[in-house]
Design a protein around this motif. Structure first.
Motif, short mmCIF file in Angstrom:
data_model
loop_
_atom_site.label_atom_id
_atom_site.label_comp_id
_atom_site.label_asym_id
_atom_site.label_seq_id
_atom_site.Cartn_x
_atom_site.Cartn_y
_atom_site.Cartn_z
N UNK A 194 0.82 -1.22 0.00
CA UNK A 194 0.00 0.00 0.00
C UNK A 194 0.85 1.27 0.00
N UNK A 195 2.02 1.21 0.62
CA UNK A 195 2.86 2.42 0.67
C UNK A 195 3.23 2.85 -0.74
N UNK A 196 3.57 1.88 -1.57
CA UNK A 196 3.92 2.20 -2.97
C UNK A 196 2.68 2.66 -3.73
N UNK A 197 1.57 1.97 -3.49
CA UNK A 197 0.35 2.32 -4.22
C UNK A 197 -0.07 3.76 -3.88
N UNK A 198 -0.05 4.08 -2.58
CA UNK A 198 -0.47 5.43 -2.15
C UNK A 198 0.52 6.49 -2.67
N UNK A 204 -0.91 9.37 -4.79
CA UNK A 204 -0.81 10.72 -4.22
C UNK A 204 0.11 11.63 -5.01
N UNK A 205 0.98 11.04 -5.82
CA UNK A 205 1.89 11.87 -6.62
C UNK A 205 1.13 12.67 -7.68
N UNK A 206 -0.07 12.24 -7.97
CA UNK A 206 -0.93 12.96 -8.92
C UNK A 206 -1.38 14.25 -8.24
N UNK A 213 -3.63 16.24 -8.84
CA UNK A 213 -5.08 16.42 -8.68
C UNK A 213 -5.56 15.75 -7.40
N UNK A 214 -4.74 14.82 -6.86
CA UNK A 214 -5.17 14.04 -5.68
C UNK A 214 -4.38 14.47 -4.44
N UNK A 215 -3.06 14.42 -4.52
CA UNK A 215 -2.22 14.84 -3.39
C UNK A 215 -2.05 13.75 -2.35
N UNK A 216 -1.00 13.85 -1.57
CA UNK A 216 -0.62 12.82 -0.60
C UNK A 216 -1.31 13.03 0.76
N UNK A 217 -1.65 14.29 1.05
CA UNK A 217 -2.12 14.63 2.40
C UNK A 217 -3.38 13.84 2.79
N UNK A 218 -3.34 13.27 3.97
CA UNK A 218 -4.44 12.50 4.54
C UNK A 218 -4.72 11.19 3.82
N UNK A 219 -3.92 10.91 2.79
CA UNK A 219 -4.11 9.65 2.08
C UNK A 219 -3.18 8.63 2.70
N UNK A 220 -3.40 8.34 3.99
CA UNK A 220 -2.50 7.37 4.60
C UNK A 220 -3.27 6.29 5.34
N UNK A 221 -2.80 5.05 5.16
CA UNK A 221 -3.46 3.95 5.86
C UNK A 221 -2.99 3.88 7.31
N UNK A 222 -3.77 3.28 8.16
CA UNK A 222 -3.39 3.16 9.56
C UNK A 222 -4.51 2.54 10.37
N UNK A 223 -4.61 2.97 11.63
CA UNK A 223 -5.67 2.43 12.49
C UNK A 223 -6.93 3.29 12.40
N UNK A 224 -6.95 4.23 11.47
CA UNK A 224 -8.15 5.05 11.27
C UNK A 224 -8.01 6.42 11.89
N UNK A 225 -8.95 7.30 11.54
CA UNK A 225 -8.90 8.66 12.07
C UNK A 225 -9.59 8.71 13.43
N UNK A 226 -9.15 9.66 14.27
CA UNK A 226 -9.76 9.85 15.58
C UNK A 226 -9.75 11.32 15.92
N UNK A 227 -9.80 11.62 17.21
CA UNK A 227 -9.72 13.01 17.64
C UNK A 227 -11.08 13.62 17.89
#
Ligand SMILES: NC(=O)c1ccc[n+]([C@@H]2O[C@H](COP(=O)([O-])OP(=O)(O)OC[C@H]3O[C@@H](n4cnc5c(N)ncnc54)[C@H](O)[C@@H]3O)[C@@H](O)[C@H]2O)c1
Length: 434
Positions: A230-234, A238-240, A242-256
């Protein structure tokens, strides 16, 4: 200008500190007396980089005042910023009791034209109720505006001084002029619109960020099934631009305190206006499932059977990172809470370490042991679980960690560690989608 900021929380304190720094006179009100007494002495109630210096400097230069009295501050202010919490209720809707209490108390103390500006994230459709509340109690002229807040905890001062945009929700020329003049020293695009559009911008932005996280987690799950990374895929996606890398990251999910509640509140708003935000229901489902998938990885790696109930399994893990993200001590809706409670329910013992959030975590997770540093946390544990990606965790001496752990297992909920290096050192490495 003289301003009142209502609510000395993350948003209110940062707003007060930054506008004081820019030369305004600020009264910051809270109903929490203990918090206000501490703030008068420069004691900050939570961890936020640089905030303490800003508060102390502006206290000593007599531009910033803390009080519990609306009477002392509102009559002197041209603008009252409402920054109280809007936490979720059981059904996902926002609890607006703090908001209405703050607006009512503001209204009772108006003595001349005042611009009541809502910074709290509040559902669309309450403008009329707010206006009638003020009309009921106010003896002076007022106008309403929305100025939604986009700061991120951990970089809140920087975000407030250099935001991407400042949204001003008001069609009143006078209100626009006041807010534009207040924000003049601050960079960022100005977006001027009606109150509803301003509030919608906030919900839509947070929902899109949450969608990016859940999208990345969906791709990660697929990568695991296919044997892709997934790191390579993202990175490729994200290098596009039009899409961008920000917040496009896998993990245990968003919180806060924002994304989970704002997604649920937005779904409730959609329902209220007769529109099913099914996309966001899926985003929320994926986010919840992400916790279960992570716990499942731990369970399998340790050889603990499912459905064991709360029976001790003679298995112990170290959880590194508790705050919902790095550089904050905020534990509100942190994924670590759900993960740890699942592990405890499986009979797995948990020792945890976080650079800032342990005092808050101790109140929420009484069955967890807390360690004074990373190495004492991982000593004699069956696995190291990385849950929050504090930058210092990437500096862990992995060779030392391997000697301290009982079993060399790393389950990396944020894909922080270099997978190949970790494997070379003889660890069993389990990441997210890699
Ligand atoms: N925390 C964030 O990163 C963030 C970012 C953007 C927007 N927001 C939004 O901003 C709002 C505030 O969030 P927060 O994280 O700062 O909340 P918070 O819980 O940290 O702070 C809220 C403060 O308001 C005080 N308060 C409650 N009722 C009051 C009243 N009647 N009079 C005076 N004070 C009162 C509370 O005692 C508390 O100190 C929420 O709507 C939130 O969704 C938060």
């Amino acid at each position: 200008m003289t301003l009142t900021v209502v609510g000395a929380g993350y948003v209110g304190l940062v707003t007060a500190a930054v506008f004081a720094e820019l030369g305004n006179k600020i009264f910051c009100i809270d109903i929490n007396k203990e918090r206000i007494e501490g703030l008068k002495r420069g004691k900050i109630p939570f961890f936020e980089p640089s905030l303490s210096e800003y508060i102390k400097r502006n206290l000593s230069q007599k531009r910033l005042f803390f009080t519990t009295s609306y009477k002392e501050s509102v009559p002197k202010s041209q603008i009252v910023f409402i920054c109280v919490g809007t936490p979720p209720k059981e059904n996902g809707e926002a609890d607006l009791s703090y908001l209405f209490a703050a607006v009512e108390e503001t209204a009772r103390n108006l003595t001349g034209y005042t611009l009541i500006t809502i910074k709290s994230t509040i559902p669309i459709g309450f403008e009329d109720d707010l206006e009638s509340t003020v009309k009921k109690y106010a003896k002076a002229r007022f106008e309403f505006a929305a100025c939604p807040e986009f700061l991120r905890e951990g970089t809140a001062i920087e975000d407030t001084l250099h935001p991407d945009r400042i949204v001003i929700g008001s069609f009143s020329k006078k209100a626009q002029k006041i807010l534009l003049s207040l924000h003049a020293p601050i960079s960022g695009e100005r977006i001027i619109c009606d109150i509803r559009s301003a509030q919608l911008i906030k919900y839509a932005a947070n929902s899109l960020l949450a969608t990016k996280v859940s999208f990345a987690n969906t791709i990660a799950a697929l990568c695991e099934k296919m044997g892709a990374d997934v790191e390579k895929v993202i990175a490729g996606v994200g290098a596009d631009r039009r899409i961008g890398r920000s917040f496009l990251y896998p993990g245990v999910g968003y919180g806060g305190s924002c994304l989970p509640k704002d997604v649920l509140a937005f779904i409730a708003i959609g329902r209220h206006f007769g529109y099913d935000l099914s996309l966001l229901r899926a985003v929320d489902d994926i986010n919840q499932r992400q916790i279960e998938l992570f716990v499942e990885k731990v369970r399998k790696a340790l050889g603990v059977k499912g459905d064991v109930g709360n029976v001790a399994q003679d298995k112990k893990v170290a959880v590194l990172g508790l705050a919902f993200k790095p550089n904050t001590d905020d534990m509100r809706d942190a994924p670590s809470i759900k993960i740890i409670n699942h592990l405890l329910n499986l009979g797995i013992e948990v020792t945890a370490y976080d650079p800032q959030a342990m005092d808050n975590a101790k109140k929420i997770l009484p069955k967890v042991k807390f360690a004074k540093d990373v190495y004492s946390a991982i000593k004699n544990q069956d696995a190291l679980l990385l849950v929050t990606e504090w930058p210092q965790f990437s500096q862990i001496d992995l060779a030392r960690a391997k000697k301290l752990l009982k079993r060399p297992i790393i389950i990396d909920g944020r894909n922080l560690f270099p997978k190949d290096k970790v494997k070379e050192l003889g660890f069993t490495y389990i990441g997210i989608g890699r």
